[in-house]
Design an enzyme around this catalytic site. Structure first.
Site, PDB file in Angstrom:
ATOM      1  N   GLY A  88       2.717  44.628  12.132  1.00 35.40           N
ATOM      2  CA  GLY A  88       4.003  44.308  11.522  1.00 35.40           C
ATOM      3  C   GLY A  88       4.007  42.946  10.856  1.00 35.40           C
ATOM      4  O   GLY A  88       2.949  42.373  10.585  1.00 35.40           O
ATOM      5  N   HIS A 144       3.143  41.901   4.845  1.00 38.40           N
ATOM      6  CA  HIS A 144       3.040  41.083   3.631  1.00 38.40           C
ATOM      7  C   HIS A 144       2.266  41.902   2.590  1.00 38.40           C
ATOM      8  O   HIS A 144       1.920  43.076   2.828  1.00 38.40           O
ATOM      9  CB  HIS A 144       2.370  39.738   3.938  1.00 38.40           C
ATOM     10  CG  HIS A 144       1.079  39.847   4.686  1.00 38.40           C
ATOM     11  ND1 HIS A 144      -0.040  40.446   4.152  1.00 38.40           N
ATOM     12  CD2 HIS A 144       0.734  39.466   5.942  1.00 38.40           C
ATOM     13  CE1 HIS A 144      -1.020  40.403   5.026  1.00 38.40           C
ATOM     14  NE2 HIS A 144      -0.582  39.828   6.142  1.00 38.40           N
ATOM     15  N   GLY A 181      -0.715  41.907   1.714  1.00 39.39           N
ATOM     16  CA  GLY A 181      -2.003  42.425   2.184  1.00 39.39           C
ATOM     17  C   GLY A 181      -1.816  43.802   2.805  1.00 39.39           C
ATOM     18  O   GLY A 181      -2.520  44.762   2.474  1.00 39.39           O
ATOM     19  N   HIS A 182      -0.815  43.913   3.703  1.00 36.82           N
ATOM     20  CA  HIS A 182      -0.521  45.214   4.315  1.00 36.82           C
ATOM     21  C   HIS A 182      -0.109  46.229   3.246  1.00 36.82           C
ATOM     22  O   HIS A 182      -0.515  47.396   3.292  1.00 36.82           O
ATOM     23  CB  HIS A 182       0.621  45.094   5.326  1.00 36.82           C
ATOM     24  CG  HIS A 182       0.345  44.186   6.483  1.00 36.82           C
ATOM     25  ND1 HIS A 182       1.018  42.993   6.671  1.00 36.82           N
ATOM     26  CD2 HIS A 182      -0.520  44.282   7.519  1.00 36.82           C
ATOM     27  CE1 HIS A 182       0.585  42.413   7.770  1.00 36.82           C
ATOM     28  NE2 HIS A 182      -0.353  43.166   8.315  1.00 36.82           N
ATOM     29  N   GLN A 233      -4.892  42.781  22.867  1.00 33.10           N
ATOM     30  CA  GLN A 233      -5.839  42.017  22.048  1.00 33.10           C
ATOM     31  C   GLN A 233      -5.498  40.536  22.003  1.00 33.10           C
ATOM     32  O   GLN A 233      -6.161  39.768  21.305  1.00 33.10           O
ATOM     33  CB  GLN A 233      -5.955  42.609  20.641  1.00 33.10           C
ATOM     34  CG  GLN A 233      -4.739  42.435  19.758  1.00 33.10           C
ATOM     35  CD  GLN A 233      -4.849  43.250  18.491  1.00 33.10           C
ATOM     36  OE1 GLN A 233      -4.828  44.477  18.509  1.00 33.10           O
ATOM     37  NE2 GLN A 233      -4.993  42.585  17.359  1.00 33.10           N
ATOM     38  N   GLY A 255      -8.207  46.089   6.454  1.00 32.39           N
ATOM     39  CA  GLY A 255      -8.453  44.997   5.516  1.00 32.39           C
ATOM     40  C   GLY A 255      -9.790  44.322   5.791  1.00 32.39           C
ATOM     41  O   GLY A 255     -10.162  44.104   6.946  1.00 32.39           O
ATOM     42  N   LYS A 304     -10.204  41.384   5.237  1.00 31.87           N
ATOM     43  CA  LYS A 304      -9.828  40.051   5.728  1.00 31.87           C
ATOM     44  C   LYS A 304     -10.323  39.870   7.176  1.00 31.87           C
ATOM     45  O   LYS A 304     -10.777  38.804   7.565  1.00 31.87           O
ATOM     46  CB  LYS A 304      -8.293  39.937   5.649  1.00 31.87           C
ATOM     47  CG  LYS A 304      -7.632  39.067   6.650  1.00 31.87           C
ATOM     48  CD  LYS A 304      -7.327  37.738   6.064  1.00 31.87           C
ATOM     49  CE  LYS A 304      -6.705  36.726   6.994  1.00 31.87           C
ATOM     50  NZ  LYS A 304      -6.237  37.126   8.260  1.00 31.87           N
ATOM     51  N   SER A 318      -0.007  37.273   8.568  1.00 32.55           N
ATOM     52  CA  SER A 318       1.309  37.185   9.214  1.00 32.55           C
ATOM     53  C   SER A 318       1.483  35.821   9.874  1.00 32.55           C
ATOM     54  O   SER A 318       2.602  35.372  10.101  1.00 32.55           O
ATOM     55  CB  SER A 318       1.453  38.285  10.265  1.00 32.55           C
ATOM     56  OG  SER A 318       1.208  39.544   9.683  1.00 32.55           O
TER      57      SER A 318
END
Ligand code: AMP
Length: 284
Positions: A28, A31, A33-34, A58, A145, A147, A184
């Site tokens: 959640g 942004h 990227g999501h 995590q 991603g 990333k 995020s």
């Protein structure tokens, strides 16, 4: 767009989904990227399901689980605008029923180093929740991603080993105009820290320039990346060059021989831990 907070509701909707189902797992605070992952999911699937779940397993006890941003209403609006078909936003109890014994899923060979060295339980938590999401949603494809480069490698390895019949789609990192990778966690950055955070992407540019100019010693490139980060007041966690596929260390940076390399950086800007990476090819 349907929204499911528990598994039986999810399964009812999933049973009616048409065509290829593409899943975009997220925590959640969506942004661009999501949103780029959602766009890719529409390209490779007929039905797009986004999961929104801040996964406690995590996070280590000292990490930012409690204060991790949870702007649920805005996330719902963004998913509607992005024509998402279904949102799976389970409660912690739905995902981890207290009465159910827990299993371990991990890829120790990939998960111990780099992110795993700083966050020893992190990838076991990621693997477990992604494996559960795969079994709950039963997607044909899932978008991740680049990333989170090491996470992607860990998930690919898990999918291969556990024989999930799911296409793993790697999507490029989306950046702010000045090069900062979207995250995020960027909302935590104060004004001066926002500027310091550029130390990560600048270190990656430095590595790329050095390697493409012919520097073949990974240690020299790694030292230069650290210097760039330190000059930007980033407390360096790691700044390394690795083999792009195996993430193993490289003795020499002859990319014609080794294939692609990847520069990976992590560090703290104030209290905010950030990561970034760049794949470096022989042909630029
Ligand atoms: P997160 O919500 O941080 O767990 O991320 C969910 C998914 O979005 C993961 O597959 C991330 O790799 C991906 N993601 C996060 N930031 C970016 C970005 N800047 N560009 C592309 N994908 C991203």
């Amino acid at each position: 767009m349907w929204i499911a907070n528990d598994i039986s509701t999810l399964r009812d909707h999933r049973a009616k989904a048409h065509g290829r189902v593409a899943l975009v797992p997220t925590m959640g605070a969506l942004h661009d990227g999501h949103l780029s992952l959602i766009k890719r999911a529409h390209e490779i699937g007929h039905t797009v399901i986004v999961s929104l779940f801040v996964n406690p397993t995590q996070f280590a006890p000292h990490e930012d689980l409690e204060k991790y941003p949870r702007p649920f209403k805005e996330d719902v609006k963004k998913c509607l605008a992005a024509q998402v078909d279904g949102l799976f936003a389970p409660t912690v109890d739905a995902m981890y029923p207290p009465e159910v014994l827990s299993s371990e899923v991990n890829i120790p060979e990939l998960a111990k180093e780099l992110e795993g060295a700083s966050r020893p339980t992190h990838f076991a938590g990621v693997c477990r929740v992604v494996a559960k999401l795969f079994n709950m949603v039963k997607p044909h494809a899932a978008c991740f991603g680049s990333k989170d480069y090491q996470q992607l490698a860990v998930i690919r390895a898990m999918v291969e080993d556990l024989a999930f019949d799911i296409q793993i789609e790697a999507c490029p990192t989306i950046r702010e105009a000045d090069g900062l990778a979207m995250s995020s966690r960027n909302v935590y950055l104060q004004e001066d820290e926002r500027h310091h955070a550029l130390g990560l992407s600048k270190a990656l540019s430095e590595a790329q320039q050095m390697i493409q100019a012919g520097e073949s010693d990974p240690l020299i490139v790694e030292r230069a990346m650290q210097q760039v980060m330190t000059a930007h007041h980033v407390a360096v966690d790691y700044a390394v060059i690795r083999h792009a596929q195996t993430l193993r260390q490289l003795d020499s940076l002859n990319l014609q021989v080794t294939g692609s390399a990847v520069a990976l950086v992590a560090g703290k800007v104030g209290n905010v831990r950030l990561i970034d990476n760049r794949v470096i090819d022989a042909d630029g």
